[in-house]
Design an enzyme around this catalytic site. Structure first.
Site, mmCIF file in Angstrom:
data_model
loop_
_atom_site.group_PDB
_atom_site.id
_atom_site.type_symbol
_atom_site.label_atom_id
_atom_site.label_comp_id
_atom_site.label_asym_id
_atom_site.label_seq_id
_atom_site.Cartn_x
_atom_site.Cartn_y
_atom_site.Cartn_z
ATOM 1 N N GLY A 12 0.828 -1.199 0.000
ATOM 2 C CA GLY A 12 0.000 0.000 0.000
ATOM 3 C C GLY A 12 0.861 1.248 0.000
ATOM 4 O O GLY A 12 1.952 1.266 -0.574
ATOM 5 N N THR A 13 0.399 2.279 0.653
ATOM 6 C CA THR A 13 1.106 3.566 0.641
ATOM 7 C C THR A 13 2.532 3.429 1.169
ATOM 8 O O THR A 13 3.492 3.893 0.534
ATOM 9 C CB THR A 13 0.340 4.593 1.489
ATOM 10 O OG1 THR A 13 -0.982 4.727 0.964
ATOM 11 C CG2 THR A 13 1.041 5.938 1.447
ATOM 12 N N ILE A 14 2.696 2.790 2.324
ATOM 13 C CA ILE A 14 4.024 2.666 2.922
ATOM 14 C C ILE A 14 4.860 1.639 2.171
ATOM 15 O O ILE A 14 6.040 1.881 1.868
ATOM 16 C CB ILE A 14 3.933 2.293 4.410
ATOM 17 C CG1 ILE A 14 3.121 3.338 5.173
ATOM 18 C CG2 ILE A 14 5.325 2.148 5.011
ATOM 19 C CD1 ILE A 14 3.646 4.753 5.066
ATOM 20 N N LYS A 105 2.343 -0.392 14.589
ATOM 21 C CA LYS A 105 2.241 -0.145 16.036
ATOM 22 C C LYS A 105 1.164 -0.988 16.711
ATOM 23 O O LYS A 105 1.324 -1.398 17.864
ATOM 24 C CB LYS A 105 2.007 1.335 16.339
ATOM 25 C CG LYS A 105 0.753 1.945 15.770
ATOM 26 C CD LYS A 105 1.005 2.607 14.442
ATOM 27 C CE LYS A 105 -0.192 3.310 13.876
ATOM 28 N NZ LYS A 105 0.103 3.922 12.557
ATOM 29 N N GLU A 129 11.650 0.877 14.234
ATOM 30 C CA GLU A 129 11.838 2.330 14.328
ATOM 31 C C GLU A 129 10.636 3.102 13.809
ATOM 32 O O GLU A 129 10.226 4.120 14.389
ATOM 33 C CB GLU A 129 13.095 2.746 13.541
ATOM 34 C CG GLU A 129 13.427 4.218 13.627
ATOM 35 C CD GLU A 129 13.858 4.644 15.028
ATOM 36 O OE1 GLU A 129 13.081 5.367 15.680
ATOM 37 O OE2 GLU A 129 14.959 4.263 15.452
ATOM 38 N N VAL A 132 6.750 4.165 15.774
ATOM 39 C CA VAL A 132 6.437 5.379 16.540
ATOM 40 C C VAL A 132 7.304 6.510 16.001
ATOM 41 O O VAL A 132 8.531 6.394 15.984
ATOM 42 C CB VAL A 132 6.720 5.216 18.047
ATOM 43 C CG1 VAL A 132 6.240 6.453 18.806
ATOM 44 C CG2 VAL A 132 6.071 3.956 18.603
ATOM 45 N N ASP A 201 -4.486 5.018 18.217
ATOM 46 C CA ASP A 201 -3.160 5.049 17.605
ATOM 47 C C ASP A 201 -2.123 5.546 18.612
ATOM 48 O O ASP A 201 -1.058 4.941 18.768
ATOM 49 C CB ASP A 201 -3.189 5.961 16.368
ATOM 50 C CG ASP A 201 -1.835 6.115 15.711
ATOM 51 O OD1 ASP A 201 -1.478 5.269 14.878
ATOM 52 O OD2 ASP A 201 -1.122 7.090 16.040
ATOM 53 N N LYS A 205 1.185 3.494 20.417
ATOM 54 C CA LYS A 205 2.555 4.015 20.407
ATOM 55 C C LYS A 205 3.083 4.215 21.821
ATOM 56 O O LYS A 205 4.244 3.895 22.113
ATOM 57 C CB LYS A 205 2.593 5.327 19.623
ATOM 58 C CG LYS A 205 2.296 5.145 18.134
ATOM 59 C CD LYS A 205 2.119 6.472 17.426
ATOM 60 C CE LYS A 205 1.855 6.280 15.944
ATOM 61 N NZ LYS A 205 1.576 7.554 15.249
#
Length: 332
Positions: A12-14, A105, A129, A132, A201, A205
Site C-alpha cells: 500500500g502507501t508505505i 504499532k 523504528e 512510533v 493510535d 505508540k
C-alpha cells in the site's frame, strides 16, 4: 558486496514508498554499506497490487508460504497494518529464521513480548523504528538512553492526524469535521479515522515506548484513553486566548514503581515546547535520571519518512542481528 533478499508484506502507501526508495537509493546504499537491497517478494491480497507497485508477476504472492520457504529472503518487512494477520506473519517469519522489520504499532503493541521472545529464541532481529514517530530516530535514541538511564517519564505528541486537526481548529477557526476532511484529503487520516481521533493510535505508540522504558510488556489496554472528539470550539478558543494550545498528549509516568499511561486532550501553556508543535509533526519528551529531559521532534507520519526508517532498520537487521533486541518481560 552482499545481496540482501527482502520480502515486502503489504504494498500500500508505505510498502510502495519502501519499494520506490530502495530502487532510487540502492546504489548509494550499496556504496555506503556494502549491502545491495533486493526485493524478492511482495505480498498482497491480490497479486495485481504487487505488480502495480512495480514488482514482477513472479515476485507477487497472496500467501506467506513461499516467502518463508525461500532461503534467499533474509529480511521480512511487514507494513500490512492492523493486528492480524500481521502479528502471526511476523512470528512465523522469525521462526523461519528471517529478520523482521515492522512499522505496525498495533500488532507490535499487542504482541510485543511474544515477538521479542520469538526473535531471541531464533536469534533474529526485530526492529520497529517506524512504528512510533516515523522518521524521528526515536528507538535508536531510546536504546542509547536506556543503557545508562532509568526513564521515569515519557510525554509527547505522537499522532500527526489529531495534531493537524487541532492546529487548523485553533489557527484558522476551521470546524472539526472540515479539519478532519482536509486531513483525509492530504492522506493524514484514514477514511475511517477512529483509531486516530479516539486516541487508539496514540495508545498503541505509548504502549511500545513505555514497555521499552519499563523492560516489560505494558499492553495498550491499560492506557487511560480519551480522543479529540470531545474537544469543543470553546476549549480551543479559550486555550488560544490564554496563549497556549489544546493538544492530544500521550503521557507515561513512573511513580512508586508503577507506570501510569494516559492519552487525552489537554491545555498546554505557551511556555511548554509541545504547545508549538504544529500540523502533522510529532514531538516526544524522554526524561531519565541521568540525562534529564530531551526532546525529539520531526515528521511523525508520511510515506517518505516512514520508508526511510524502515530501510535503515533493514540495514541494521543485517548488520547487527539480534544484538539490538530489547530486554522485555511478558505483561503481568
Amino acid at each position: 558486496m552482499e545481496t540482501v533478499g527482502i520480502a515486502l508484506l503489504g504494498v500500500g502507501t508505505i510498502g510502495s514508498a519502501v519499494l520506490r526508495m530502495i530502487r532510487e537509493e540502492r546504489e548509494r546504499i550499496a556504496e555506503r554499506t556494502g549491502l545491495f537491497l533486493d526485493v524478492r517478494w511482495g505480498l498482497a491480497r491480490h497479486r495485481e497490487r504487487v505488480v502495480q507497485a512495480g514488482l514482477s508477476e513472479r515476485a507477487a504472492t497472496t500467501s506467506i508460504e513461499p516467502i518463508l520457504a525461500d532461503p534467499s529472503v533474509q529480511v521480512v518487512v511487514e507494513v500490512l497494518g492492523g493486528e492480524e494477520p500481521a502479528a502471526a506473519y511476523m512470528k512465523r517469519a522469525l521462526e523461519a529464521g528471517k529478520h523482521v522489520v515492522t512499522a505496525n504499532k498495533e500488532a507490535l503493541s499487542k504482541h510485543f513480548a511474544e515477538l521479542v521472545a520469538a526473535a531471541r529464541e531464533h536469534q533474529r532481529a526485530l526492529l520497529f523504528e517506524a512504528s512510533v514517530g516515523a522518521g524521528i530516530p526515536l528507538m535508536v535514541s531510546l536504546r542509547q538512553l536506556l543503557t545508562t538511564n532509568r526513564l521515569h517519564r515519557i510525554r509527547g505528541i505522537v499522532n500527526g492526524t489529531t495534531n493537524f486537526i487541532l492546529t487548523l481548529m485553533a489557527e484558522e477557526g476551521v470546524p472539526y469535521q472540515e479539519a478532519l476532511r482536509q486531513a483525509q484529503e492530504l492522506g493524514y487520516a484514514e477514511p475511517d479515522p477512529t483509531a486516530d481521533v479516539e486516541g487508539y493510535d496514540a495508545a498503541y505508540k505509548l504502549s511500545i515506548l513505555a514497555s521499552l522504558a519499563a523492560g516489560r510488556h505494558i499492553r495498550p489496554e491499560v492506557v487511560e484513553r480519551r480522543g479529540i472528539t470531545t474537544v469543543t470550539p470553546d476549549q480551543i478558543l479559550d486555550a488560544r486566548t490564554r496563549g497556549g494550545a489544546m493538544k492530544l498528549l500521550a503521557e507515561a509516568e513512573l511513580a512508586d514503581e508503577t507506570w501510569r499511561l494516559r492519552v487525552r486532550p489537554v491545555f498546554v501553556p505557551a511556555s511548554d515546547l509541545l504547545a508549538h508543535v504544529r500540523l502533522n509533526l510529532n514531538a516526544i519528551e524522554l526524561t531519565g535520571d541521568r540525562v534529564g529531559t530531551i526532546v525529539l521532534y520531526g515528521p511523525g507520519a508520511g510515506p517518505s519518512p516512514t520508508a526511510s526508517a524502515v530501510i535503515a532498520d533493514v540495514l541494521d537487521a543485517v548488520r547487527f542481528g539480534p544484538a539490538l533486541l530489547p530486554n522485555l518481560e511478558p505483561a503481568t
